[in-house]
Scaffold this motif. Sequence first.
Motif, PDB file in Angstrom:
ATOM      1  N   GLU A  97       0.836  -1.203   0.000  1.00  0.00           N
ATOM      2  CA  GLU A  97       0.000   0.000   0.000  1.00  0.00           C
ATOM      3  C   GLU A  97       0.872   1.255   0.000  1.00  0.00           C
ATOM      4  O   GLU A  97       0.583   2.233  -0.705  1.00  0.00           O
ATOM      5  CB  GLU A  97      -0.942   0.005   1.209  1.00  0.00           C
ATOM      6  CG  GLU A  97      -2.029  -1.050   1.167  1.00  0.00           C
ATOM      7  CD  GLU A  97      -1.547  -2.449   1.561  1.00  0.00           C
ATOM      8  OE1 GLU A  97      -0.439  -2.601   2.153  1.00  0.00           O
ATOM      9  OE2 GLU A  97      -2.278  -3.416   1.263  1.00  0.00           O
ATOM     10  N   ARG A 112       2.412   1.509  -3.447  1.00  0.00           N
ATOM     11  CA  ARG A 112       1.366   1.946  -4.379  1.00  0.00           C
ATOM     12  C   ARG A 112       1.173   3.462  -4.284  1.00  0.00           C
ATOM     13  O   ARG A 112       1.111   4.161  -5.303  1.00  0.00           O
ATOM     14  CB  ARG A 112       0.058   1.221  -4.033  1.00  0.00           C
ATOM     15  CG  ARG A 112      -0.703   0.769  -5.206  1.00  0.00           C
ATOM     16  CD  ARG A 112      -1.991   0.020  -4.843  1.00  0.00           C
ATOM     17  NE  ARG A 112      -1.930  -1.272  -5.465  1.00  0.00           N
ATOM     18  CZ  ARG A 112      -1.879  -2.438  -4.848  1.00  0.00           C
ATOM     19  NH1 ARG A 112      -1.917  -2.519  -3.558  1.00  0.00           N
ATOM     20  NH2 ARG A 112      -1.804  -3.555  -5.536  1.00  0.00           N
ATOM     21  N   LYS A 125       1.493   2.037 -12.202  1.00  0.00           N
ATOM     22  CA  LYS A 125       0.262   1.441 -11.675  1.00  0.00           C
ATOM     23  C   LYS A 125       0.594   0.022 -11.235  1.00  0.00           C
ATOM     24  O   LYS A 125       1.151  -0.765 -11.994  1.00  0.00           O
ATOM     25  CB  LYS A 125      -0.828   1.407 -12.736  1.00  0.00           C
ATOM     26  CG  LYS A 125      -2.132   0.797 -12.218  1.00  0.00           C
ATOM     27  CD  LYS A 125      -3.211   0.811 -13.284  1.00  0.00           C
ATOM     28  CE  LYS A 125      -4.529   0.281 -12.777  1.00  0.00           C
ATOM     29  NZ  LYS A 125      -4.470  -0.993 -12.088  1.00  0.00           N
ATOM     30  N   SER A 169      -3.945  -4.813  -8.869  1.00  0.00           N
ATOM     31  CA  SER A 169      -4.643  -5.116  -7.611  1.00  0.00           C
ATOM     32  C   SER A 169      -4.378  -6.528  -7.110  1.00  0.00           C
ATOM     33  O   SER A 169      -4.525  -6.796  -5.922  1.00  0.00           O
ATOM     34  CB  SER A 169      -6.149  -4.884  -7.775  1.00  0.00           C
ATOM     35  OG  SER A 169      -6.653  -5.735  -8.791  1.00  0.00           O
ATOM     36  N   HIS A 170      -3.975  -7.442  -7.992  1.00  0.00           N
ATOM     37  CA  HIS A 170      -3.704  -8.811  -7.534  1.00  0.00           C
ATOM     38  C   HIS A 170      -2.426  -8.895  -6.699  1.00  0.00           C
ATOM     39  O   HIS A 170      -2.197  -9.891  -6.024  1.00  0.00           O
ATOM     40  CB  HIS A 170      -3.672  -9.811  -8.699  1.00  0.00           C
ATOM     41  CG  HIS A 170      -2.511  -9.636  -9.638  1.00  0.00           C
ATOM     42  ND1 HIS A 170      -1.264 -10.173  -9.388  1.00  0.00           N
ATOM     43  CD2 HIS A 170      -2.411  -8.982 -10.813  1.00  0.00           C
ATOM     44  CE1 HIS A 170      -0.449  -9.858 -10.385  1.00  0.00           C
ATOM     45  NE2 HIS A 170      -1.124  -9.141 -11.266  1.00  0.00           N
ATOM     46  N   LYS A 182      -0.568  -8.284  -3.537  1.00  0.00           N
ATOM     47  CA  LYS A 182      -1.034  -8.061  -2.163  1.00  0.00           C
ATOM     48  C   LYS A 182       0.072  -7.761  -1.170  1.00  0.00           C
ATOM     49  O   LYS A 182      -0.203  -7.387  -0.031  1.00  0.00           O
ATOM     50  CB  LYS A 182      -1.814  -9.288  -1.659  1.00  0.00           C
ATOM     51  CG  LYS A 182      -2.971  -9.689  -2.558  1.00  0.00           C
ATOM     52  CD  LYS A 182      -4.044  -8.644  -2.574  1.00  0.00           C
ATOM     53  CE  LYS A 182      -5.238  -9.111  -3.397  1.00  0.00           C
ATOM     54  NZ  LYS A 182      -6.085  -8.038  -3.821  1.00  0.00           N
TER      55      LYS A 182
END
Length: 130
Positions: free
Chosen positions: A35, A38, A48, A51-52, A54
């Motif tokens: 996070e 990101r 970018k 989303s996969h 983690k």
Amino acid sequence: MTKQLERIQIFDHKAFGRLIADYATGRKPWPASIEEFRAEVEGPNIAKIPSHMKAIQVVQPSDEIFFLRLPPKTLFSQSLERYAANDANGTTEPYPAPPFYSDMVCREERLTHTDFFLSRVADYTISVCS
């Protein structure tokens, strides 16, 4: 066939490479989470992160250790299948390399050696041989 996994997209190779250089030299602390990473790259629109993804794992070997980094099995297999299918079909599409390579080699855009180096660092960081 399995669903194609999305890859990291870099929008500004030089800025991404500079961020990696800052991590590598200790000018900036490594991100503690995916996070945090990101936010560092997506906020300023540098890259970018799919989303996969983690979690993040940061590794920096010493000068005395060869770090053999293997690509993720699924991504590697998908790429190998796609390129083999292109070869079998006689596809003449160019290999998907970032544009800064032709900018430097063909002189389409004049890059400094530092800008090219930072862009390569960005590409190598995310490329995982796929």
